[in-house]
Every structure is written in structure tokens, then in C-alpha cells.
Design an enzyme around this catalytic site. Sequence first.
Site, short mmCIF file in Angstrom:
data_model
loop_
_atom_site.label_atom_id
_atom_site.label_comp_id
_atom_site.label_asym_id
_atom_site.label_seq_id
_atom_site.Cartn_x
_atom_site.Cartn_y
_atom_site.Cartn_z
NE ARG A 1 -56.02 -52.20 85.33
CZ ARG A 1 -55.20 -50.30 86.20
NH1 ARG A 1 -55.78 -49.31 85.77
NH2 ARG A 1 -55.43 -50.03 87.40
CE1 TYR B 1 -58.92 -53.87 90.77
CE2 TYR B 1 -58.61 -53.05 88.92
CZ TYR B 1 -58.64 -54.71 90.13
OH TYR B 1 -58.30 -55.64 89.04
CB CYS C 1 -77.76 -50.93 82.21
SG CYS C 1 -78.23 -50.76 80.92
N GLY D 1 -45.65 -57.21 90.09
CA GLY D 1 -46.08 -55.75 90.59
C GLY D 1 -45.53 -54.80 90.06
N PRO E 1 -43.52 -60.44 85.94
CG PRO E 1 -41.52 -58.91 84.03
CD PRO E 1 -42.28 -59.89 84.71
N1 LLP Z 1 -47.27 -63.26 89.47
C1 LLP Z 1 -48.47 -62.92 90.77
C2 LLP Z 1 -48.81 -64.19 91.27
C3 LLP Z 1 -49.64 -61.94 90.01
O1 LLP Z 1 -50.15 -62.59 91.20
C4 LLP Z 1 -49.80 -60.66 89.77
C5 LLP Z 1 -50.76 -60.21 89.30
C6 LLP Z 1 -49.03 -61.07 88.38
C7 LLP Z 1 -47.43 -61.74 89.17
C8 LLP Z 1 -47.78 -59.61 87.81
O2 LLP Z 1 -48.43 -58.73 88.70
P1 LLP Z 1 -47.66 -56.67 87.78
O3 LLP Z 1 -46.11 -56.53 87.41
O4 LLP Z 1 -48.80 -56.99 86.57
O5 LLP Z 1 -49.01 -55.89 88.67
N2 LLP Z 1 -56.16 -56.55 87.51
C9 LLP Z 1 -55.21 -55.63 88.39
C10 LLP Z 1 -54.01 -55.82 88.79
C11 LLP Z 1 -54.40 -57.70 88.98
C12 LLP Z 1 -52.88 -57.99 89.62
C13 LLP Z 1 -52.82 -59.18 89.62
N3 LLP Z 1 -51.53 -59.84 90.05
C14 LLP Z 1 -55.24 -53.99 88.01
O6 LLP Z 1 -56.17 -54.33 86.80
O7 LLP Z 1 -54.30 -52.91 88.34
#
Ligand code: LLP
Length: 422
Positions: free
Chosen positions: A315, A319, A345, A239, A277
Amino acid sequence: MSVFAYRGERLFVEDVALVDIVSAVGSPCYIYSRRALTEAYQAFREALGAQRGLICYAVKANGNLALLAILADLGAGFDIVSQGELERVLAAGGDPKRVVFSGVGKTEGEMRRALEVGIRCFNVESMAELARLDAIACALHVRAPVSLRVNPDVDAKTHPYIATGLKENKFGIPLGEAVACYREQACYAHLSFVGMDCHIGSQLTDLGPFADALDRILPEFAGLRRAGVALTHVDVGGGLGVRYRDEQPPTVAAYVALLKDRLAAHGLSDQELVLEPGRALVASAGVLATRVEYIKETEARRFAIVDAGMNDLIRPALYGAWQGVTAACRRLGPVREYDIVGPVCESADVFGRGRRLAIEPGDILAIGEAGAYGFAMSSQYNARPRAAEVLVDGTEFHVVRRRETYEDLMRGECVVRAGGRS
Ligand code: LLP
């Protein structure tokens, strides 16, 4: 210094001019830097210092085998959400003993395969999943290592599509229910409860929600330990946000310091810290290169129509995400405002609006911070073969996924004529 930097008029990726890559590989293509990925991983490692910890890269952010292999060689673990991601990790030489399996909908087949290869832990998200895992472990005569993903009900203050830690989200188990389950674990003969997990959302640019989540779950973790429930790791999920435009996300060092600080505050410094991460490791290690096909001026707007589309990088469309757009070769000529749009399209097929650029048809653009959730979320929509992926390593570059062909587009399909003749 960023590995993406201008030397003279040309944008370089490490020691290679981006336009030279596009000349050789074609457009559009994703371009990743080995050095940027390595440095991002090492920042986490260094921040952990003496803290026992396992950095489980969230494969969903970018599952390219070349990147997974780099991380495996650096000693990373992996956070997976499907058997497909598990197969990728194994194919890249990843160690199953360093794999944690997240996700709300694990199938029987996925659980079986993960048990057979001996993963580190299942992050279980419901009581029904727990019962299923227990039964499959029984049938295979093994014990399944389990961590319950608790839903701490905190507001991650991020885009609603990528917030996961509120009680109205589908993710995790309410804290009270999870604690009761840890205490009654004897009813699951084929599970061993080894950790506690939470993940509250993605692209968090403030440490507050991480601290809130930990301050909710760690007292319970400590209480369970006092009651004799021998958990050995805390998984804090992923996150951590990155800077796309003007966000000021915490540094990796500040983020990990906060995690260690909260562990210490709850007397849990001896626990192993598992991190998941995704974005923070790969986003800034990649760009999407795309060619300007046309410039189109209408009464209302000026468009740069490029050869990448929302199918390649969704993205911004999905979003409303902002990602930087720069020219791979700087020109002297007039700077104008462009809406950067793709050929798909749909009116949502926009990479950025009102971007100030000096460009002409044929120029190459680089869309920044595209290493995470770029190729991984790409599709063949509008029957567009997926882009090539390239890894830069110093003065060299390698195609690490060839561009899809029109045959790839139709693979596995067949025509059925009247009467069933194929
Ligand atoms: N762990 C779990 C259980 C998750 O669901 C996720 C992401 C992560 C780790 C990794 O999160 P990060 O460190 O990448 O924030 N497609 C979206 C992001 C979706 C994230 C889903 N889960 C975007 O492009 O912003």
C-alpha cells in the site's frame, strides 16, 4: 480501547506481547485480533438495528480462512470477486446463500460454479455479462439472481486508483441503461432481477459521496418499484474509510445512519440493505510485525532496513499510503528520524519516511492498520516467501497461515532442457 496497546514498555495484541509472537513465529508476520474483528462486525450489526440488512464482508480485503470463519460464525455474508474467493468462503464454512458476486470480468467457469452452489446474487456490471449469465443459467436449468451494479457518476474524493464510481471508470452500468434493462427484463428468461447495486470507491472519509450516490440511484429504484419491478434489496457496496493517520472517517454508526436515512427519504425503508465493507472490518484488526535488520546512515538520510518489503505490504509503495510504524518494545534511548525501508530492489520499497523512533537493529516494529489489503496484496517478488499470519485470541495465538517455504516458492515449476527433457 484498541486491542493494540502498550502495557509497560511492550506492545500487546489483546493479552499477548507482540514480541512473544514474533519470537515464536518469526518475522515478518501479520498479526490479527479476533476481538477487534468481532467488535468491528458487531458495530455494523448494531448500527443496522431493526433495518433488514446483510453485511457481506469484501473478501478481497483479507481472505484468510480463520478470519472468514470468524465472520461466518457471526452470521456475515460475503462479497466475492472471483471463484478463488468463493472457494475460500465455502472452505471457511460460509453460507453461499449469503454471497454476492461482484467484479467486471466474471468468467463462464466462475458463473457456473457460483450458480451450482447457489449464491445469493450476481452484481452484474455490463450487458454482455448479463447475456452470458442468462445463457449459463439456461444451460444449468436455473434462474440466476441478479442485481445491476450502476455507475452513479459521483466523485468519491479518494485516491484515483480506488475510485470506482465515475463514468470514466470501468465499473458498473450507466444508470439510464440499467433502468431500461430492469424494465425490459422479460428478454432474460433465466435471470431474476432482485436488487440494485453500487460501489463508488474505497477509503472514503466523508459521507457526502455516499449520500450523492444514493440520491441518484434510489429515486430510480423507487420508480421501478412503482412500475411493478419487484426488487428487494439495495446494495451500497463498501468503501467506508478508516483512520490511518489523521483522517476523520465517519463512525460505522454515522455511516449506517446515513444509509438508513436515505432509504427512508426515498420511501424504501422496507428494502433489505446489503453492505460490502472490507477495510472497515479488518484494517484495524491487524498489524504487520517486522524486524529491523540494519540501520544505515547516509549523507542524506537515516534508514531502518526491515525484513518486510513492498512484496509483503504494497500500500505505501502503490498508493503513497501512510501507515503508522511503532516499536514493539519502547526504548529510552535517542529518538531519531528514520526512513523505514524494506530489502526489495526498488526505491519504492518504503513503508514510511522521517518516522521518529527510538530503535536499534534487532528491534521489532509494528506497521499499523495492516489487516486490510496487506497480506491479500502480497506477492513473492524478489523470490521472497510470503509472511506467516497469526490470529490472537485473548491470551492465545495461533498460526493461521504458515510462513511459505522455499519449496512453496518453486511449487509447480519445472526446468526444460534443450530437447524438451524435464
Ligand atoms: N465492494 C466492491 C465491489 C469493491 O470493489 C470493494 C473494494 C469493496 C466492496 C470493499 O471496499 P472497502 O470497504 O474495503 O473500501 N487495495 C486498495 C483498496 C481497493 C478496493 C477495491 N474494491 C487499498 O489498499 O487501499
